[in-house]
Design an enzyme around this catalytic site. Structure first.
Site, mmCIF file in Angstrom:
data_model
loop_
_atom_site.group_PDB
_atom_site.id
_atom_site.type_symbol
_atom_site.label_atom_id
_atom_site.label_comp_id
_atom_site.label_asym_id
_atom_site.label_seq_id
_atom_site.Cartn_x
_atom_site.Cartn_y
_atom_site.Cartn_z
ATOM 1 N N HIS A 37 0.855 -1.209 0.000
ATOM 2 C CA HIS A 37 0.000 0.000 0.000
ATOM 3 C C HIS A 37 0.883 1.248 0.000
ATOM 4 C CE1 HIS A 37 -2.813 -2.840 2.246
ATOM 5 N NE2 HIS A 37 -3.557 -2.437 1.234
ATOM 6 N N ARG A 187 -3.441 -10.150 4.356
ATOM 7 C CA ARG A 187 -3.738 -11.505 4.863
ATOM 8 C C ARG A 187 -2.497 -12.186 5.435
ATOM 9 N NH1 ARG A 187 -7.669 -11.253 0.836
ATOM 10 N NH2 ARG A 187 -9.724 -11.611 1.760
#
Ligand code: PAF
Length: 282
Positions: A37, A187
């Site tokens: 990100h 995750r």
């Protein structure tokens, strides 16, 4: 960094002089931010006057409710990371605010929502399109940044943007990997240290096969060999593997000269579903 929690507040901010003639870069996220990100945020800060990140764990895109319930939430750390990157605005709306009187966004997926990820996650891409379209309407960015790890999502967002005539440049950004090769993902937070070592095998196996690939190989046979090698590892179970055209995502049945290819896959690592892909060219 300004933190905005409601659509109404964002809209008054958006209409204020602060945005006048400024280019806006936008990164939609579900939080639990990692270096992947952050690479999108850095790129947006470089290319735009104002960078906006949203954090919204979008219930509609989870076909598996336990995945939704277990999705990591790390708001304090996300704020620190974004402040360190000079992000201008963090938008964290509530579920009610986003979905109040909003049915969703209709588009022609041209079958892309039913294959690969779509086959195993029914309704997932409709959920993604619903939220991304809604956020695009609220934020009205010039550019929006998406990671190539979610390769099918990226193709669908490009199609949705084109079909709806939105004047937003969709900027694909390369996958960021851990030193082991494991693709960064929120995750991964759910993997123990041992499982992370296992999960890193996925990319190592992909690399091994892709670097030995020749034009005369049969895509079907290579897929079987990769799946066998992954499935031999404890705790790893392949869900799908596909060689596809990077633009149309149609499956490739025969390699040809000058072909651009994406090799995409989904693998369960114990109870965590991981996806990855790699770009190839003959
Ligand atoms: O890629 C994601 O994190 C999500 O699918 C997105 C684009 C933020 C929509 O919820």
């Amino acid at each position: 960094m300004e933190i905005i929690n409601t659509v109404k507040d964002f809209e008054s901010y958006r209409n204020s002089f602060i945005f006048n003639n400024k280019s806006i870069g936008f990164i939609p996220t579900m939080g639990a931010l990692h270096k992947g990100h952050i690479s999108l945020v850095k790129r947006s800060v470089d290319e735009n006057d104002i960078t906006i990140v949203s954090v919204f764990v979008n219930k509609r895109q989870f076909n598996d409710q336990s995945d939704y319930i277990n999705y990591p939430v790390t708001t304090e750390r996300d704020i620190e990371l974004l402040e360190a990157e000079n992000c201008d605005i963090l938008f964290i709306p509530s579920d009610e605010d986003i979905y109040n009187n909003y049915e969703g966004h209709k588009m022609d997926f041209m079958g892309l929502d039913k294959i690969y990820e779509g086959e195993f996650r029914p309704g997932h891409f409709q959920g993604v399109v619903d939220i991304v379209y809604r956020l695009f309407e609220i934020i009205r960015p010039d550019r929006a940044y998406f990671g190539e790890k979610d390769f099918q999502q990226l193709a669908i967002i490009k199609l949705m943007t084109k079909q709806s005539g939105l004047n937003i440049d969709i900027v694909p950004c390369p996958i960021v990997r851990e030193n082991s090769g494991l693709a960064m993902s929120s995750r991964n937070e759910r993997l123990s240290d041992d499982l992370r070592i296992k999960a890193a095998k996925i990319y190592q196996i992909l690399k091994k096969y892709s670097s030995a690939l020749t034009i005369n190989d049969s895509p079907g046979d290579i897929i079987k060999s990769i799946a066998n090698e992954i499935n031999k590892e404890d705790y790893l179970e392949t869900e799908y593997i596909i060689f596809c055209d990077p633009e149309t995502l149609r499956p490739i049945e025969k390699f040809e000269k000058n072909m651009n290819i994406r090799l995409c896959l989904a693998v369960w690592c114990k109870k965590v579903r991981l996806i990855d892909n790699i770009s190839l060219h003959f």
